[in-house]
Design a protein around this motif. Structure first.
Motif, PDB file in Angstrom:
ATOM      1  N   LYS A 150      38.372 -70.267 -10.308  1.00 31.63           N
ATOM      2  CA  LYS A 150      37.528 -70.279  -9.260  1.00 31.63           C
ATOM      3  C   LYS A 150      37.718 -71.587  -8.331  1.00 31.63           C
ATOM      4  O   LYS A 150      37.770 -71.728  -7.087  1.00 31.63           O
ATOM      5  CB  LYS A 150      36.196 -69.859  -9.326  1.00 31.63           C
ATOM      6  CG  LYS A 150      35.338 -69.622  -7.943  1.00 31.63           C
ATOM      7  CD  LYS A 150      33.722 -69.385  -8.171  1.00 31.63           C
ATOM      8  CE  LYS A 150      33.255 -70.300  -8.667  1.00 31.63           C
ATOM      9  NZ  LYS A 150      31.682 -70.215  -8.848  1.00 31.63           N
ATOM     10  N   ASP A 151      37.376 -72.620  -9.033  1.00 28.98           N
ATOM     11  CA  ASP A 151      37.460 -74.096  -8.360  1.00 28.98           C
ATOM     12  C   ASP A 151      38.829 -74.498  -8.105  1.00 28.98           C
ATOM     13  O   ASP A 151      38.901 -75.015  -7.045  1.00 28.98           O
ATOM     14  CB  ASP A 151      37.062 -75.069  -9.554  1.00 28.98           C
ATOM     15  CG  ASP A 151      35.448 -75.044 -10.057  1.00 28.98           C
ATOM     16  OD1 ASP A 151      34.767 -74.447  -9.396  1.00 28.98           O
ATOM     17  OD2 ASP A 151      35.315 -75.557 -11.076  1.00 28.98           O
ATOM     18  N   GLY A 152      39.896 -73.974  -8.720  1.00 25.33           N
ATOM     19  CA  GLY A 152      41.283 -74.265  -8.121  1.00 25.33           C
ATOM     20  C   GLY A 152      41.530 -73.584  -6.855  1.00 25.33           C
ATOM     21  O   GLY A 152      41.877 -74.150  -6.051  1.00 25.33           O
ATOM     22  N   CYS A 153      40.609 -72.337  -6.881  1.00 23.69           N
ATOM     23  CA  CYS A 153      41.361 -71.247  -5.440  1.00 23.69           C
ATOM     24  C   CYS A 153      40.282 -72.064  -4.430  1.00 23.69           C
ATOM     25  O   CYS A 153      40.894 -72.402  -3.284  1.00 23.69           O
ATOM     26  CB  CYS A 153      40.795 -70.124  -5.550  1.00 23.69           C
ATOM     27  SG  CYS A 153      41.596 -68.917  -6.732  1.00 23.69           S
ATOM     28  N   LEU A 154      39.361 -72.748  -4.700  1.00 21.11           N
ATOM     29  CA  LEU A 154      38.580 -73.558  -3.491  1.00 21.11           C
ATOM     30  C   LEU A 154      39.406 -74.805  -3.269  1.00 21.11           C
ATOM     31  O   LEU A 154      39.153 -75.052  -2.043  1.00 21.11           O
ATOM     32  CB  LEU A 154      37.224 -73.813  -4.133  1.00 21.11           C
ATOM     33  CG  LEU A 154      36.098 -72.528  -4.318  1.00 21.11           C
ATOM     34  CD1 LEU A 154      34.673 -72.906  -4.955  1.00 21.11           C
ATOM     35  CD2 LEU A 154      35.805 -71.844  -2.973  1.00 21.11           C
ATOM     36  N   GLU A 155      39.665 -75.299  -4.214  1.00 19.98           N
ATOM     37  CA  GLU A 155      40.570 -76.634  -3.965  1.00 19.98           C
ATOM     38  C   GLU A 155      41.698 -76.403  -3.116  1.00 19.98           C
ATOM     39  O   GLU A 155      42.108 -76.973  -2.169  1.00 19.98           O
ATOM     40  CB  GLU A 155      40.711 -77.357  -5.119  1.00 19.98           C
ATOM     41  CG  GLU A 155      41.785 -78.675  -4.970  1.00 19.98           C
ATOM     42  CD  GLU A 155      40.967 -79.824  -4.375  1.00 19.98           C
ATOM     43  OE1 GLU A 155      41.661 -80.724  -3.813  1.00 19.98           O
ATOM     44  OE2 GLU A 155      39.884 -79.727  -4.465  1.00 19.98           O
ATOM     45  N   LEU A 156      42.571 -75.150  -3.263  1.00 14.70           N
ATOM     46  CA  LEU A 156      43.763 -74.849  -2.736  1.00 14.70           C
ATOM     47  C   LEU A 156      43.284 -74.709  -1.325  1.00 14.70           C
ATOM     48  O   LEU A 156      43.962 -75.104  -0.140  1.00 14.70           O
ATOM     49  CB  LEU A 156      44.303 -73.823  -3.266  1.00 14.70           C
ATOM     50  CG  LEU A 156      45.642 -73.106  -2.744  1.00 14.70           C
ATOM     51  CD1 LEU A 156      46.615 -74.353  -2.627  1.00 14.70           C
ATOM     52  CD2 LEU A 156      46.085 -72.057  -3.471  1.00 14.70           C
ATOM     53  N   MET A 157      42.045 -73.908  -1.044  1.00 10.49           N
ATOM     54  CA  MET A 157      41.492 -73.496   0.171  1.00 10.49           C
ATOM     55  C   MET A 157      41.310 -74.799   1.088  1.00 10.49           C
ATOM     56  O   MET A 157      41.857 -74.779   2.152  1.00 10.49           O
ATOM     57  CB  MET A 157      40.309 -72.612   0.203  1.00 10.49           C
ATOM     58  CG  MET A 157      39.966 -71.701   1.319  1.00 10.49           C
ATOM     59  SD  MET A 157      38.879 -70.576   1.102  1.00 10.49           S
ATOM     60  CE  MET A 157      37.614 -71.347   0.324  1.00 10.49           C
ATOM     61  N   LEU A 158      40.684 -75.712   0.634  1.00  9.55           N
ATOM     62  CA  LEU A 158      40.502 -77.074   1.182  1.00  9.55           C
ATOM     63  C   LEU A 158      41.687 -77.688   1.523  1.00  9.55           C
ATOM     64  O   LEU A 158      41.867 -78.368   2.668  1.00  9.55           O
ATOM     65  CB  LEU A 158      39.583 -78.012   0.319  1.00  9.55           C
ATOM     66  CG  LEU A 158      38.066 -77.695  -0.037  1.00  9.55           C
ATOM     67  CD1 LEU A 158      37.573 -78.308  -1.052  1.00  9.55           C
ATOM     68  CD2 LEU A 158      37.723 -77.741   1.335  1.00  9.55           C
ATOM     69  N   MET A 159      42.829 -77.667   0.644  1.00 10.04           N
ATOM     70  CA  MET A 159      43.907 -78.333   0.984  1.00 10.04           C
ATOM     71  C   MET A 159      44.781 -77.712   2.139  1.00 10.04           C
ATOM     72  O   MET A 159      45.054 -78.444   3.094  1.00 10.04           O
ATOM     73  CB  MET A 159      44.959 -78.464  -0.122  1.00 10.04           C
ATOM     74  CG  MET A 159      44.467 -79.245  -1.135  1.00 10.04           C
ATOM     75  SD  MET A 159      45.988 -79.595  -2.626  1.00 10.04           S
ATOM     76  CE  MET A 159      45.996 -78.137  -3.053  1.00 10.04           C
TER      77      MET A 159
END
Length: 98
Positions: A68-77
């Motif tokens: 979930k954290d990885g998906c949020l980080e990808l969304m921010l990128m």
């Protein structure tokens, strides 16, 4: 859908429908940058299925939370890339109309 061991929540395989190499490779790259991740890879079981399996193993944190954290980080990128592109496009249009 998440597939994993009931006894060890630091290892899971996430099965995502209607996704392909574009998302899978991006999330794989993002997750591999996280120091909590010991392994992340993906596979597409068959070219005619629009499905991707992402295998994630962590140092002990729950794989679901790290994913979930990885998906949020990808969304921010992605937001940053989009914002940078939009700003550059606006600046380019200003120079063309001047």
């Amino acid at each position: 859908m998440e597939l994993g061991s009931n006894s060890d929540d630091s290892k899971s395989t996430f099965c995502l429908v209607n996704e392909d190499h574009t998302f899978a490779n991006s999330i794989r790259y993002t997750l591999n940058q996280d120091p909590r991740v010991t392994y992340c890879g993906y596979s597409i079981p068959h070219p005619s299925f629009i499905r991707v399996n992402i295998r994630l193993q962590t140092t002990g944190d729950p794989a679901k939370e790290v994913f979930k954290d990885g998906c949020l980080e990808l969304m921010l990128m992605c937001r940053h890339v989009r914002s940078t592109f939009d700003d550059a496009l606006t600046e380019f249009k200003k120079t063309k109309t001047s």
